[in-house]
Every structure is written in structure tokens, then in C-alpha cells.
Scaffold this motif. Structure first.
Motif, PDB file in Angstrom:
ATOM      1  N   TYR A  49      52.709  82.198  43.193  1.00 31.31           N
ATOM      2  CA  TYR A  49      53.335  83.407  42.657  1.00 31.31           C
ATOM      3  C   TYR A  49      54.285  84.024  43.681  1.00 31.31           C
ATOM      4  CZ  TYR A  49      54.184  88.044  40.904  1.00 31.31           C
ATOM      5  OH  TYR A  49      54.809  89.180  40.486  1.00 31.31           O
ATOM      6  N   GLY A  50      53.949  83.882  44.965  1.00 27.48           N
ATOM      7  CA  GLY A  50      54.832  84.411  46.002  1.00 27.48           C
ATOM      8  C   GLY A  50      56.223  83.798  45.931  1.00 27.48           C
ATOM      9  N   LYS A  51      56.319  82.501  45.607  1.00 28.52           N
ATOM     10  CA  LYS A  51      57.630  81.863  45.453  1.00 28.52           C
ATOM     11  C   LYS A  51      58.418  82.524  44.319  1.00 28.52           C
ATOM     12  CE  LYS A  51      56.114  77.297  47.071  1.00 28.52           C
ATOM     13  NZ  LYS A  51      55.940  75.863  46.691  1.00 28.52           N
ATOM     14  N   CYS A  52      57.746  82.751  43.187  1.00 31.81           N
ATOM     15  CA  CYS A  52      58.417  83.417  42.061  1.00 31.81           C
ATOM     16  C   CYS A  52      58.879  84.812  42.457  1.00 31.81           C
ATOM     17  CB  CYS A  52      57.469  83.506  40.855  1.00 31.81           C
ATOM     18  SG  CYS A  52      56.782  81.950  40.293  1.00 31.81           S
ATOM     19  N   HIS A  53      58.007  85.532  43.123  1.00 35.47           N
ATOM     20  CA  HIS A  53      58.313  86.918  43.506  1.00 35.47           C
ATOM     21  C   HIS A  53      59.494  86.984  44.478  1.00 35.47           C
ATOM     22  CE1 HIS A  53      57.522  91.121  44.513  1.00 35.47           C
ATOM     23  NE2 HIS A  53      57.661  90.773  45.778  1.00 35.47           N
ATOM     24  N   ASN A  54      59.518  86.075  45.444  1.00 34.62           N
ATOM     25  CA  ASN A  54      60.588  86.101  46.442  1.00 34.62           C
ATOM     26  C   ASN A  54      61.957  85.864  45.811  1.00 34.62           C
ATOM     27  OD1 ASN A  54      58.787  86.602  48.509  1.00 34.62           O
ATOM     28  ND2 ASN A  54      58.507  84.437  48.996  1.00 34.62           N
ATOM     29  N   ALA A  91      59.380  77.184  39.983  1.00 36.02           N
ATOM     30  CA  ALA A  91      58.286  77.969  40.559  1.00 36.02           C
ATOM     31  C   ALA A  91      57.428  78.612  39.476  1.00 36.02           C
ATOM     32  CB  ALA A  91      58.856  79.035  41.493  1.00 36.02           C
ATOM     33  N   ILE A  92      58.067  79.137  38.437  1.00 34.27           N
ATOM     34  CA  ILE A  92      57.324  79.774  37.347  1.00 34.27           C
ATOM     35  C   ILE A  92      56.459  78.753  36.619  1.00 34.27           C
ATOM     36  CG2 ILE A  92      57.567  80.909  35.103  1.00 34.27           C
ATOM     37  CD1 ILE A  92      60.059  82.307  36.210  1.00 34.27           C
ATOM     38  N   GLN A  93      57.021  77.579  36.324  1.00 35.75           N
ATOM     39  CA  GLN A  93      56.257  76.541  35.636  1.00 35.75           C
ATOM     40  C   GLN A  93      55.047  76.100  36.450  1.00 35.75           C
ATOM     41  OE1 GLN A  93      58.575  73.239  34.143  1.00 35.75           O
ATOM     42  NE2 GLN A  93      60.280  74.547  33.539  1.00 35.75           N
ATOM     43  N   GLU A  94      55.233  75.926  37.759  1.00 29.21           N
ATOM     44  CA  GLU A  94      54.118  75.508  38.612  1.00 29.21           C
ATOM     45  C   GLU A  94      53.031  76.583  38.658  1.00 29.21           C
ATOM     46  OE1 GLU A  94      55.717  74.602  42.414  1.00 29.21           O
ATOM     47  OE2 GLU A  94      56.697  72.744  41.777  1.00 29.21           O
ATOM     48  N   PHE A  95      53.453  77.833  38.789  1.00 27.51           N
ATOM     49  CA  PHE A  95      52.474  78.922  38.869  1.00 27.51           C
ATOM     50  C   PHE A  95      51.685  79.065  37.575  1.00 27.51           C
ATOM     51  CE2 PHE A  95      51.763  83.467  37.802  1.00 27.51           C
ATOM     52  CZ  PHE A  95      50.663  83.673  38.622  1.00 27.51           C
ATOM     53  N   MET A  96      52.362  79.098  36.440  1.00 29.83           N
ATOM     54  CA  MET A  96      51.673  79.293  35.169  1.00 29.83           C
ATOM     55  C   MET A  96      50.764  78.111  34.829  1.00 29.83           C
ATOM     56  SD  MET A  96      52.347  82.308  34.205  1.00 29.83           S
ATOM     57  CE  MET A  96      51.426  82.139  32.682  1.00 29.83           C
ATOM     58  N   ALA A  97      51.206  76.892  35.140  1.00 32.12           N
ATOM     59  CA  ALA A  97      50.358  75.724  34.890  1.00 32.12           C
ATOM     60  C   ALA A  97      49.087  75.791  35.734  1.00 32.12           C
ATOM     61  CB  ALA A  97      51.128  74.438  35.190  1.00 32.12           C
ATOM     62  N   PHE A  98      49.236  76.165  36.999  1.00 27.47           N
ATOM     63  CA  PHE A  98      48.072  76.270  37.885  1.00 27.47           C
ATOM     64  C   PHE A  98      47.147  77.395  37.423  1.00 27.47           C
ATOM     65  CE2 PHE A  98      45.802  77.853  41.587  1.00 27.47           C
ATOM     66  CZ  PHE A  98      45.280  76.682  42.116  1.00 27.47           C
ATOM     67  N   VAL A 156      46.228  86.304  29.655  1.00 30.05           N
ATOM     68  CA  VAL A 156      47.606  86.300  30.150  1.00 30.05           C
ATOM     69  C   VAL A 156      48.229  87.645  29.778  1.00 30.05           C
ATOM     70  CG1 VAL A 156      49.867  85.213  29.984  1.00 30.05           C
ATOM     71  CG2 VAL A 156      47.807  83.805  29.941  1.00 30.05           C
ATOM     72  N   PRO A 157      48.414  88.548  30.745  1.00 24.85           N
ATOM     73  CA  PRO A 157      48.963  89.875  30.429  1.00 24.85           C
ATOM     74  C   PRO A 157      50.436  89.787  30.054  1.00 24.85           C
ATOM     75  CG  PRO A 157      48.711  89.624  32.797  1.00 24.85           C
ATOM     76  CD  PRO A 157      48.091  88.410  32.172  1.00 24.85           C
ATOM     77  N   ILE A 158      50.957  90.885  29.552  1.00 25.37           N
ATOM     78  CA  ILE A 158      52.328  90.929  29.048  1.00 25.37           C
ATOM     79  C   ILE A 158      53.332  90.606  30.154  1.00 25.37           C
ATOM     80  CG2 ILE A 158      52.500  93.416  29.456  1.00 25.37           C
ATOM     81  CD1 ILE A 158      54.132  91.411  26.586  1.00 25.37           C
TER      82      ILE A 158
END
Length: 318
Positions: free
Chosen positions: A192-197, A215-222, A232-234
Motif C-alpha cells: 500500500y505504501g507504493k500506491c500511497h507514494n 501497485a494497486i493490482q498487487e496490493f488488492m490481490a494480496f 473492502v471499504p469504499i
């Protein structure tokens, strides 16, 4: 996004609460009297319920035998009198146990403050070690600057490994399982840090948009594979389904949409105002400020600015 970090932190906090309860089943040596009372009640309740069931059965047997003896031999029969006395004593014991069970049940239902468990306290101490002090209101909420600090790689390690270190000390028989859970949280926070950065940048070009999508795909899959029972919140939905389109269309992340984004732009305009303070004409001053800000968020426009015209030397004067 603050909400996504808070979601994952609450999952980590839930693990700490589970470890606190496991620790409570082995020891009552806690600093918090509230947690100690809860843990003692949790341990005593099943024992008291078993004792109550035994006492109720015993009292029922004595009552039935005493009634039978009294009917057959009369109420003055010594055996009947003795059995009735024992039945009355058993009844008092049953009432006392019922009161104890009710008291322990109320204590367990009331629960305890999650902040008082040793593992949860350890988590808060880890946050404070790198300058994150949770708010005293709104249930210990975070603010945006907290997320920036907490998602740095060294701080993720500090936050998560603090749990495994305490588990090795307090719950050695759980240390292996806890280490596995901690490793998953480190991965989740790092992804998630990658997405945030990327989302937090002022300008997102095509290459960064592709990196953000990956990054988003990797985070959500994990996240879905590791925590299948978690909701999964909004804000996770926005991250997964709408962030890339927003970044591709506007070339900025979500950071500018929040309150802190507006405050950062305000601060930037103040700095630009000082830089162009020498221009006294108000219209020209504001024009320069807006142009400079536009070029900072749309750097590709710099290439379209024509170079300044070279001065032609006045040969006539020579």
C-alpha cells in the motif's frame, strides 16, 4: 488514503487483541486493573458454570430423595430431616454460584478497553517511537501526516516487528505463528505504501500511472488473498476502480482533493507570493504566481514556452 491505512491498522490491532486474550489465559500480571479483571472473569466463568451445573443437579437429587423419604416415613423421620437440611444448604450454594456466574458474565460482556492490553500498548509505543501520536478523540484516529510517516519502510518494520518481539518474550509457543502474521502485515503495508507514494505526488505522468496501476493490482490481490474475511471499504473501491482513471485524466493524485491538499496549495501560493512580491502591479503579480504554479503541476508545458529573444547589439552606437 487515510481510510485504507486505518483499515489495515485495525486488522493489526485485532491481532494484538487476540494475543492479549491468549496472554490473559496464561497470566494475570497486567498493569491495567480493568484488563486484569476481565481476563480473570474470562477464566473463571466456564469453571463457575460447571460448578453451578453440578450443584443444581446435586440439590435436585437431595430434594427429590428428601421428599420421597418424608412421604414414606413422615416428616419427623431423622433421615428425612437430615436430607431436607442438606437440600436447603445445597440451594444456598446454588444461589451463591448463580450470583457469581451472573457477575462474571456481566464483566465479560462489558469487555475491556482494547488500549489496555499489553500487545496493543506495544503497538502504540512503536507508533510513538517514530513520531506518530494518535488523536485523543475519535477513538484514537490518525491524521494524514501520520500515514506519511507510518508507511516509510523502516517505520513499517518497527511497527510490525514490535509485536513479534513481544510474542517471543510473552508467548514463546505462539511466536512462530505470530511471526508469519507479522510478515503478511509488513507486505500489506509495503504494497500500500507504493500506491500511497505515487498518489501523493503533485504530478503523475504516463509511466507513473502504469506503475500506480501495477501497485494497486498487487496490493488488492494480496489483501483479498490474505484477509478473505475482511470487508473492502469504499476508499479501497475508489483506489481499485477509479484512481487510475483519475490520475490518467488529471495527472495528479488524490492528495490534492483532501483538506491537507488544499492547505498545501495555500502554503505554496504564499511562498510564490513572497517570491514575486517585487512585482507591484497586482494583476501582473497574480499572473506570475498562477503561471509558476501551473508549470509546477504541469511540467510538460515548460517545453512549449518559447526561449527569450536574444538582444541585438546596437552597432550604430559603436
Amino acid at each position: 488514503m487515510l481510510g485504507i491505512f486505518t483499515k489495515m491498522f485495525h486488522l493489526l490491532e485485532a491481532l494484538c487483541c487476540q494475543l492479549d486474550l491468549e496472554l490473559a489465559s496464561h497470566t494475570t500480571d497486567f498493569d491495567s486493573s480493568n484488563f486484569s479483571t476481565y481476563s480473570q472473569a474470562l477464566q473463571r466463568l466456564p469453571l463457575l458454570q460447571a460448578d453451578l451445573e453440578t450443584a443444581q443437579h446435586s440439590q435436585k437429587v437431595f430434594q427429590e430423595v428428601a421428599t420421597y423419604v418424608a412421604l414414606v416415613h413422615g416428616e419427623e423421620n431423622p433421615l428425612a430431616v437430615d436430607l431436607l437440611k442438606q437440600s436447603a444448604a445445597k440451594k444456598k450454594s446454588v444461589k451463591a454460584l448463580e450470583a457469581e456466574v451472573a457477575k462474571c458474565t456481566a464483566t465479560v460482556k462489558r469487555g475491556y478497553s482494547e488500549k489496555e492490553g499489553p500487545f496493543v500498548k506495544c503497538l502504540d509505543n512503536a507508533l510513538q517511537s517514530f513520531g506518530v501520536q494518535r488523536q485523543q478523540y475519535f477513538g484514537g484516529a490518525f491524521i494524514g501526516n501520520h500515514v506519511h510517516k507510518a508507511l516509510k519502510v523502516p517505520n513499517i518494520q518497527t511497527l510490525c516487528t514490535s509485536i513479534s518481539k513481544m510474542a517471543q518474550e510473552k508467548l514463546p509457543h505462539w511466536s512462530g505463528e505470530v511471526a508469519g502474521q507479522v510478515s503478511k502485515f509488513i507486505t500489506a503495508f509495503s504494497l500500500y505504501g507504493k500506491c500511497h507514494n505515487i498518489c501523493d505526488q503533485n504530478f503523475i505522468d504516463e509511466a507513473q500511472a502504469c506503475a500506480l496501476d501495477q501497485a494497486i493490482q498487487e496490493f488488492m490481490a494480496f489483501f483479498r488473498d490474505t484477509y478473505p474475511e475482511a470487508t473492502v471499504p469504499i476508499k479501497m473501491h475508489l483506489l481499485e476502480d477509479h484512481t487510475l482513471q483519475w490520475a490518467s485524466n488529471n495527472h495528479v493524485g488524490y492528495g490534492l482533493l483532501g483538506e491537507q491538499g488544499a492547505e498545501s496549495i495555500h502554503a505554496k501560493f504564499n511562498r510564490l507570493g513572497l517570491a514575486f512580491a517585487a512585482i507591484k502591479d497586482r494583476v501582473k503579480n497574480l499572473t506570475c504566481i498562477v503561471k509558476e504554479h501551473l508549470l509546477s503541476i504541469e511540467p510538460q508545458l515548460v517545453a512549449a514556452i518559447p526561449p527569450p529573444a536574444k538582444r541585438v547589439k546596437n552597432t550604430m552606437a559603436m
